[in-house]
Design an enzyme around this catalytic site. Sequence first.
Site, mmCIF file in Angstrom:
data_model
loop_
_atom_site.group_PDB
_atom_site.id
_atom_site.type_symbol
_atom_site.label_atom_id
_atom_site.label_comp_id
_atom_site.label_asym_id
_atom_site.label_seq_id
_atom_site.Cartn_x
_atom_site.Cartn_y
_atom_site.Cartn_z
ATOM 1 N N LYS A 97 0.835 -1.202 0.000
ATOM 2 C CA LYS A 97 0.000 0.000 0.000
ATOM 3 C C LYS A 97 0.869 1.251 0.000
ATOM 4 O O LYS A 97 1.926 1.281 0.640
ATOM 5 C CB LYS A 97 -0.892 0.030 1.244
ATOM 6 N N GLU A 105 -3.451 4.290 -3.506
ATOM 7 C CA GLU A 105 -4.361 5.063 -2.651
ATOM 8 C C GLU A 105 -4.173 6.570 -2.796
ATOM 9 O O GLU A 105 -3.336 7.161 -2.118
ATOM 10 C CB GLU A 105 -4.168 4.657 -1.185
ATOM 11 N N LYS A 116 -7.593 2.335 -4.166
ATOM 12 C CA LYS A 116 -8.154 2.639 -2.837
ATOM 13 C C LYS A 116 -8.437 4.136 -2.759
ATOM 14 O O LYS A 116 -7.594 4.907 -2.308
ATOM 15 C CB LYS A 116 -7.178 2.197 -1.748
HETATM 16 P P1 13P Z 1 -9.018 4.813 7.076
HETATM 17 O O1 13P Z 1 -10.093 3.846 6.627
HETATM 18 O O2 13P Z 1 -8.978 5.009 8.575
HETATM 19 O O3 13P Z 1 -9.066 6.102 6.308
HETATM 20 O O4 13P Z 1 -7.627 4.148 6.774
HETATM 21 C C1 13P Z 1 -7.425 3.481 5.605
HETATM 22 C C2 13P Z 1 -5.999 3.540 5.238
HETATM 23 O O5 13P Z 1 -5.386 2.540 4.963
HETATM 24 C C3 13P Z 1 -5.348 4.865 5.205
HETATM 25 O O6 13P Z 1 -4.158 4.791 4.507
#
Ligand code: 13P
Length: 330
Positions: free
Chosen positions: A135, A176, A218
């Site tokens: 990630k 993300e 994401k």
């Molecule tokens: P949240 O769902 O708390 O936003 O966290 C997800 C995440 O992996 C943030 O990088």
Amino acid sequence: MSTLREIAARMVAPGKGVLAADESIGTMSSRLENVGVDATAENRRIYRELLSATPNLSDGVSGIIYCDETLRQTFADGTPFAQAVHALGILPGIKVDAGAKPLPGGLDGETITEGLDGLPTRLAEYAGIGAAFAKWRAVYVIGDRTPSAGAIRANANALARYAAACQAAGIVPIVEPEVLMDGTHSIERCAEVTAVVQAAVREELALLDVDLAGIVLKPNMVVEGNGNTEQSSPEAVAAATVEVLEAWPAELAGVAFLSGGMSPERATANLEAMQAITTPWPLTFSFGRALVDPALKAWVGKDERIADGQAALADRVDANAAAVRRRGEL
Ligand code: 13P
């Protein structure tokens, strides 16, 4: 060995989502301290084992994201986290970015997510430890002048370089780009910004030949700012979010949303509303806070309350898994 595409498809398999338990040491420490638990490496380990060993977790969770510290720790019985959850039918993942740092040339405190130097070497090591996916989170703030074109481009390029490096290492990248909820902006402004941010990410991914069937996107849901008193309905959030996502080609493996500070119940309601809309890719969860906050509050560091913490996590996982199982039914 599964291929990248097979792993990505498993992460977003029907009725399942990803658990984000990859808070950095600093963030996890302050969350522990907020509930009166000493911020030690052992307490962080105990908490992550509590989450990971929740009975029947794999019914609704396909993968768990850890930070570097946890991936190098073991369950109490000595089994490394990656092997332990693999045996439970869950894919282990690793957060590989080094955090959002001030972006020289950016506006109003904008950030660039760092961590590209030496990344291929680290990925090879993580693959050896058993990580199936990774990630990287880029952060964008909605303000009068932000996000700037420079910050959008720099973060998109970093996300694409990370994604290409992951695929070269046989690891599925979770990509993300998070447009934060901070602010008083409208849902329409969030939609505009999210669309521009995702377009830049798509362009940079294409330039580096990233296989979209071997990534999981994401994104943030499209919502008004948390300082805006008018709260959009789940149907409005679902419609606005999917409209922005429609620019992604059908080959994208799937979309797994972050929760971004929304209440657990609101995140689930929005996710459920999305299932009523037909899309070429699955829409599921990769929540952090919306899954783990209730567990942390139920456990509060007490051995005799581990089962309560696990029950609280199981409740949220069940609710979100039930929401995504409604795909095609609504
Ligand atoms: P949240 O769902 O708390 O936003 O966290 C997800 C995440 O992996 C943030 O990088």
